[in-house]
Write a protein that holds these residues in place. Structure first.
Motif, PDB file in Angstrom:
ATOM      1  N   HIS A   1       0.813  -1.212   0.000  1.00 18.80           N
ATOM      2  CA  HIS A   1       0.000   0.000   0.000  1.00 18.80           C
ATOM      3  C   HIS A   1       0.855   1.276   0.000  1.00 18.80           C
ATOM      4  O   HIS A   1       0.988   1.933  -1.043  1.00 18.80           O
ATOM      5  CB  HIS A   1      -0.933  -0.030   1.197  1.00 18.80           C
ATOM      6  CG  HIS A   1      -2.021   0.985   1.176  1.00 18.80           C
ATOM      7  ND1 HIS A   1      -2.888   1.111   0.111  1.00 18.80           N
ATOM      8  CD2 HIS A   1      -2.396   1.932   2.077  1.00 18.80           C
ATOM      9  CE1 HIS A   1      -3.753   2.078   0.363  1.00 18.80           C
ATOM     10  NE2 HIS A   1      -3.462   2.594   1.548  1.00 18.80           N
ATOM     11  N   VAL A   2       1.424   1.657   1.114  1.00 16.25           N
ATOM     12  CA  VAL A   2       2.252   2.863   1.164  1.00 16.25           C
ATOM     13  C   VAL A   2       3.600   2.665   0.460  1.00 16.25           C
ATOM     14  O   VAL A   2       4.077   3.583  -0.219  1.00 16.25           O
ATOM     15  CB  VAL A   2       2.455   3.336   2.615  1.00 16.25           C
ATOM     16  CG1 VAL A   2       3.372   4.568   2.662  1.00 16.25           C
ATOM     17  CG2 VAL A   2       1.108   3.673   3.265  1.00 16.25           C
ATOM     18  N   PRO A   3       4.233   1.481   0.566  1.00 13.06           N
ATOM     19  CA  PRO A   3       5.525   1.304  -0.121  1.00 13.06           C
ATOM     20  C   PRO A   3       5.487   1.542  -1.627  1.00 13.06           C
ATOM     21  O   PRO A   3       6.533   1.774  -2.234  1.00 13.06           O
ATOM     22  CB  PRO A   3       5.892  -0.155   0.200  1.00 13.06           C
ATOM     23  CG  PRO A   3       5.265  -0.400   1.526  1.00 13.06           C
ATOM     24  CD  PRO A   3       3.946   0.323   1.453  1.00 13.06           C
ATOM     25  N   THR A   4       4.299   1.498  -2.236  1.00 13.19           N
ATOM     26  CA  THR A   4       4.204   1.811  -3.661  1.00 13.19           C
ATOM     27  C   THR A   4       4.671   3.239  -3.933  1.00 13.19           C
ATOM     28  O   THR A   4       5.269   3.521  -4.979  1.00 13.19           O
ATOM     29  CB  THR A   4       2.759   1.617  -4.159  1.00 13.19           C
ATOM     30  OG1 THR A   4       2.436   0.220  -4.069  1.00 13.19           O
ATOM     31  CG2 THR A   4       2.580   2.058  -5.589  1.00 13.19           C
TER      32      THR A   4
ATOM     33  N   ASP B   1      12.298 -10.673  -3.490  1.00 15.19           N
ATOM     34  CA  ASP B   1      12.627 -11.159  -2.149  1.00 15.19           C
ATOM     35  C   ASP B   1      13.851 -10.482  -1.554  1.00 15.19           C
ATOM     36  O   ASP B   1      14.167 -10.669  -0.375  1.00 15.19           O
ATOM     37  CB  ASP B   1      12.815 -12.683  -2.162  1.00 15.19           C
ATOM     38  CG  ASP B   1      13.918 -13.140  -3.116  1.00 15.19           C
ATOM     39  OD1 ASP B   1      14.580 -12.276  -3.735  1.00 15.19           O
ATOM     40  OD2 ASP B   1      14.098 -14.360  -3.255  1.00 15.19           O
ATOM     41  N   ARG B   2      14.556  -9.663  -2.336  1.00 17.81           N
ATOM     42  CA  ARG B   2      15.730  -8.954  -1.824  1.00 17.81           C
ATOM     43  C   ARG B   2      15.384  -7.577  -1.258  1.00 17.81           C
ATOM     44  O   ARG B   2      16.239  -6.917  -0.669  1.00 17.81           O
ATOM     45  CB  ARG B   2      16.778  -8.808  -2.931  1.00 17.81           C
ATOM     46  CG  ARG B   2      17.355 -10.140  -3.396  1.00 17.81           C
ATOM     47  CD  ARG B   2      18.423  -9.954  -4.454  1.00 17.81           C
ATOM     48  NE  ARG B   2      19.560  -9.169  -3.963  1.00 17.81           N
ATOM     49  CZ  ARG B   2      20.637  -8.883  -4.700  1.00 17.81           C
ATOM     50  NH1 ARG B   2      20.701  -9.326  -5.960  1.00 17.81           N
ATOM     51  NH2 ARG B   2      21.632  -8.167  -4.205  1.00 17.81           N
ATOM     52  N   TYR B   3      14.148  -7.144  -1.430  1.00 17.81           N
ATOM     53  CA  TYR B   3      13.774  -5.785  -1.027  1.00 17.81           C
ATOM     54  C   TYR B   3      13.056  -5.763   0.319  1.00 17.81           C
ATOM     55  O   TYR B   3      12.304  -6.681   0.659  1.00 17.81           O
ATOM     56  CB  TYR B   3      12.871  -5.147  -2.087  1.00 17.81           C
ATOM     57  CG  TYR B   3      13.597  -4.799  -3.367  1.00 17.81           C
ATOM     58  CD1 TYR B   3      14.296  -3.604  -3.482  1.00 17.81           C
ATOM     59  CD2 TYR B   3      13.610  -5.676  -4.445  1.00 17.81           C
ATOM     60  CE1 TYR B   3      14.961  -3.286  -4.650  1.00 17.81           C
ATOM     61  CE2 TYR B   3      14.271  -5.360  -5.620  1.00 17.81           C
ATOM     62  CZ  TYR B   3      14.949  -4.163  -5.714  1.00 17.81           C
ATOM     63  OH  TYR B   3      15.619  -3.852  -6.871  1.00 17.81           O
ATOM     64  N   GLN B   4      13.286  -4.679   1.063  1.00 19.67           N
ATOM     65  CA  GLN B   4      12.497  -4.398   2.256  1.00 19.67           C
ATOM     66  C   GLN B   4      11.075  -4.108   1.796  1.00 19.67           C
ATOM     67  O   GLN B   4      10.844  -3.201   0.999  1.00 19.67           O
ATOM     68  CB  GLN B   4      13.074  -3.178   2.989  1.00 19.67           C
ATOM     69  CG  GLN B   4      12.261  -2.657   4.144  1.00 19.67           C
ATOM     70  CD  GLN B   4      12.432  -3.496   5.391  1.00 19.67           C
ATOM     71  OE1 GLN B   4      13.397  -4.240   5.507  1.00 19.67           O
ATOM     72  NE2 GLN B   4      11.495  -3.375   6.312  1.00 19.67           N
ATOM     73  N   SER B   5      10.114  -4.883   2.263  1.00 16.76           N
ATOM     74  CA  SER B   5       8.760  -4.779   1.705  1.00 16.76           C
ATOM     75  C   SER B   5       7.913  -3.709   2.372  1.00 16.76           C
ATOM     76  O   SER B   5       7.030  -3.126   1.737  1.00 16.76           O
ATOM     77  CB  SER B   5       8.043  -6.131   1.813  1.00 16.76           C
ATOM     78  OG  SER B   5       7.939  -6.535   3.166  1.00 16.76           O
ATOM     79  N   VAL B   6       8.140  -3.435   3.673  1.00 16.08           N
ATOM     80  CA  VAL B   6       7.359  -2.426   4.380  1.00 16.08           C
ATOM     81  C   VAL B   6       8.288  -1.583   5.245  1.00 16.08           C
ATOM     82  O   VAL B   6       9.402  -2.006   5.582  1.00 16.08           O
ATOM     83  CB  VAL B   6       6.268  -3.062   5.284  1.00 16.08           C
ATOM     84  CG1 VAL B   6       5.241  -3.795   4.450  1.00 16.08           C
ATOM     85  CG2 VAL B   6       6.892  -4.006   6.314  1.00 16.08           C
ATOM     86  N   GLY B   7       7.827  -0.404   5.597  1.00 12.39           N
ATOM     87  CA  GLY B   7       8.605   0.434   6.498  1.00 12.39           C
ATOM     88  C   GLY B   7       8.585  -0.135   7.905  1.00 12.39           C
ATOM     89  O   GLY B   7       7.574  -0.675   8.352  1.00 12.39           O
ATOM     90  N   ASN B   8       9.696  -0.030   8.627  1.00  7.46           N
ATOM     91  CA  ASN B   8       9.731  -0.542   9.999  1.00  7.46           C
ATOM     92  C   ASN B   8      10.218   0.500  10.997  1.00  7.46           C
ATOM     93  O   ASN B   8      10.726   0.175  12.056  1.00  7.46           O
ATOM     94  CB  ASN B   8      10.602  -1.799  10.087  1.00  7.46           C
ATOM     95  CG  ASN B   8      12.040  -1.564   9.650  1.00  7.46           C
ATOM     96  OD1 ASN B   8      12.444  -0.431   9.421  1.00  7.46           O
ATOM     97  ND2 ASN B   8      12.812  -2.637   9.541  1.00  7.46           N
TER      98      ASN B   8
END
Length: 497
Positions: free
Chosen positions: A430-433, A471-478
C-alpha cells in the motif's frame, strides 16, 4: 482505449477476517498514562489482553501529537464571526499561523511550517470550518519554462509552486489531523519529499479532523471516503492558502494523494470538470493535473469489519434515517461507542474490530445505504480534468489491485480520449508503492510545471518491475519519526544535531 490494454478484473469484496497484531509497549520517553476504565472494558466486551493493547496504542498515539493536539493547541480555536456574509462563504480564510513553532514537530531541517483555518462545505453544502498546513521548501524549485504562455516561476524564487497533498486515512476524530501530527502523518512518503524537492505542500486535514465543532457547537463529522466532499475541502484549502500567502504561493499546482487521498485527488479532477468554470474557475486556471496513488474507488472493497464502523459512524449526516444496527452487530455497536468515547485511531480500530469476532452483519451489503453511499462516495467512472496518473501496487492489501484496475478500465471506456496513465507496480504494497515510484512521480510533477507534453497520452498502462528479485527488497517500512526536539533526546538523531 484498446480492449486488450487491461485484463478485465471484477470488483472483489474481502470477507476474510484479519487478526489484530500484537501491541507491545515501547519506551518512548513520553508521559501519557491513558487506561481504559473497568466499565469501558466491560461494555465493549474486551479481554484484558485487548484492553492492554488499546492502552498501549493510545499512549503511543498521544506521543505523536504536536503541542498536545487540537484539544490543547490554541491554533484550532475558531475566531469569532464578525462578518457572516463573507465568512460563511466556502474558501474563506479564517486564521493564519504564518510561523508555526516546529519545536514539537519532526519535519526535515530547512523546511518551514504554516497552518491555516478556512471554510469548506460538507456533503449537504453546509459551510463549516476546517484546518490545513503548508510545508515550505528552503528554496523553491525553478523552471526554464512555465506551464502557460504567461509562464510561472521562470528561474525566480519569488513564489513557490504548490502540490496540493491529499492524505490517506489518518483517523476519524479531531486529534487525527495531519496538521497536529509531529510528522504531518505521511512524513517522507510524500510531504517531506515534496518540500525537499522545492515545492510548497498544501495539506488539508479534511472536515472533521482538526476542527470537530462549528461556531454553534454543532459536531462536524468526518464524512469518511466521500471523495468529492473531501475534494472540496482540498480545493478550498488551496484557495484559502493563496489568499493567505499571495506573495509566496504561485497559483499553479498539481494535486497528489494516496489511499483515501488518492480517491480525493481523483475527486479533485472530477470536481474541477463539474465546477471548474463556475465555483472553482480561478483554481482551474492554475491546475496542471493529479496523481492518485492506491486510490479508494470502491468504498466497501476492503475489509468490512474495518470500513463499516468508520463509515457508519457518520452516515446519518448524509442519510438521517440510517442506524448502525443496520450494519453492525450489538458487539460492533458497543465497540464503536467505545471508539467514539476515547477518540480512537486506526490502530485502536484494528484492536477493536479485527479480532475474529462478528462485529458486522453479513447482510449489510443488501441494505439500500451500502449501494447508495458507494455511488456517492466512489471516485472514477466519471468525467475528469486530465492529465491523471494512477499508481497501484499489485500486492496492496488495503486497496486491491483488481478493484483499481476495474475502475481504470471502466473510466477509460466511459470517457474515451482521456489522458489517464495507469502505472502498475509489480510486488509492492500500500504505502511502499509511493517509495518504489518516487522518481517517477517527482518527474511527472516536474513535467507538468515545466509545461512538457505527456510522455504517454490517452488511456495507457505502464508496468514497473523491480531491478532485483522482489525477495531482496524491504517490503514495508519498519520505523516511524520520533520526537527528539529537546536536548535530553538529542542522542536519537544523527550526531545529536
Amino acid at each position: 482505449m484498446p480492449t486488450d490494454s487491461y485484463t478485465n478484473y471484477p470488483e472483489i469484496r474481502w470477507t476474510v477476517r484479519a487478526q489484530a497484531p500484537e501491541a507491545v509497549e515501547q519506551s518512548t520517553g513520553f508521559n501519557s498514562s491513558f487506561a481504559l476504565s473497568a466499565s469501558q472494558i466491560e461494555a465493549a466486551n474486551l479481554s484484558s489482553e485487548s484492553a492492554n493493547r488499546i492502552n498501549t496504542v493510545i499512549n503511543f498515539d498521544r506521543s505523536q501529537l504536536a503541542n498536545g493536539g487540537p484539544a490543547e493547541d490554541s491554533f484550532y480555536e475558531l475566531p469569532q464571526l464578525s462578518d457572516t456574509t463573507s465568512l460563511l462563504q466556502p474558501g474563506t480564510l479564517l486564521k493564519v499561523q504564518d510561523v508555526t513553532n516546529t519545536t514539537s514537530f519532526v519535519i526535515p531541517p530547512n523546511t518551514a511550517l504554516s497552518r491555516i483555518l478556512y471554510t469548506t462545505t460538507d456533503f449537504n453544502g453546509t459551510v463549516i470550518p476546517a484546518s490545513a498546513f503548508i510545508l515550505w521548501p528552503f528554496s523553491p524549485k525553478t523552471f526554464k519554462q512555465g506551464p502557460t504562455v504567461s509562464g510561472c516561476n521562470k528561474n525566480s524564487t519569488a513564489k513557490a509552486l504548490a502540490v496540493l497533498w491529499t492524505h490517506g486515512t489518518s483517523g476519524f476524530f479531531a486529534s487525527h489531523a495531519p496538521s497536529t501530527h509531529r510528522a504531518l502523518w505521511y512524513a517522507d512518503a510524500a510531504p517531506f519529499t515534496l518540500a525537499l524537492a522545492g515545492y510548497a505542500v498544501v495539506g488539508p486535514d479534511y472536515a472533521g479532523l482538526g476542527i470537530s465543532k462549528s461556531w454553534d457547537g454543532t459536531e462536524i463529522p468526518h464524512q469518511y471516503l466521500l471523495s468529492s466532499t473531501s475534494a472540496h475541502d482540498a480545493l478550498y484549502a488551496m484557495q484559502a492558502s493563496l489568499a493567505a500567502f499571495p506573495d509566496h504561493l504561485d497559483k499553479h499546482f498539481v494535486t497528489m494523494g494516496h489511499s483515501q487521498g488518492g480517491g480525493v485527488a481523483w475527486g479533485v479532477a472530477e470536481v474541477l470538470t463539474a465546477k471548474g468554470d463556475d465555483e472553482f474557475k480561478a483554481l482551474a486556471e492554475g491546475y496542471l493535473g493529479a496523481i492518485a496513488g492506491s486510490p479508494t474507488t470502491s468504498v466497501f472493497s476492503g475489509t468490512p469489519g474495518f470500513i463499516l464502523p468508520w463509515v457508519g459512524m457518520m452516515l446519518h449526516s448524509i442519510f438521517p434515517d440510517f442506524e448502525l444496527s443496520q450494519w453492525l452487530t450489538p458487539l460492533g455497536i458497543a465497540r464503536t461507542q467505545l471508539l467514539k468515547e476515547i477518540e480512537g485511531s486506526i490502530g485502536v480500530g484494528t484492536q477493536l474490530y479485527l479480532t475474529g469476532e462478528q462485529i458486522y452483519r453479513e447482510d449489510y451489503n443488501k441494505t439500500w445505504y451500502a449501494d447508495a453511499y458507494g455511488r456517492l462516495a466512489n471516485a472514477g467512472r466519471k468525467t475528469f480534468r486530465g492529465p491523471l496518473l494512477v499508481v497501484q501496487g499489485t500486492q496492496d492489501v488495503y486497496v486491491p489491485y483488481e478493484v483499481t484496475s476495474a475502475t481504470v478500465q471502466d473510466t477509460c471506456a466511459a470517457i474515451p480520449g482521456s489522458d489517464l496513465e495507469y502505472l502498475v507496480v509489480n510486488g509492492t504494497g500500500h504505502v511502499p508503492t509511493l517509495d518504489a515510484t518516487r522518481p517517477i512521480w517527482l518527474k511527472w510533477i516536474e513535467d507538468r510545471f515545466e509545461g512538457r507534453a505527456l510522455e504517454k497520452s490517452g488511456c495507457v498502462r505502464t508496468d514497473l518491475t523491480s531491478f532485483l528479485s522482489l525477495d531482496r527488497y524491504q517490503s514495508v517500512g519498519n520505523s516511524f519519526p520520533q520526537f527528539a526536539g529537546l536536548a535530553e533526546f538529542s542522542y536519537e538523531v544523527p550526531l545529536g544535531l
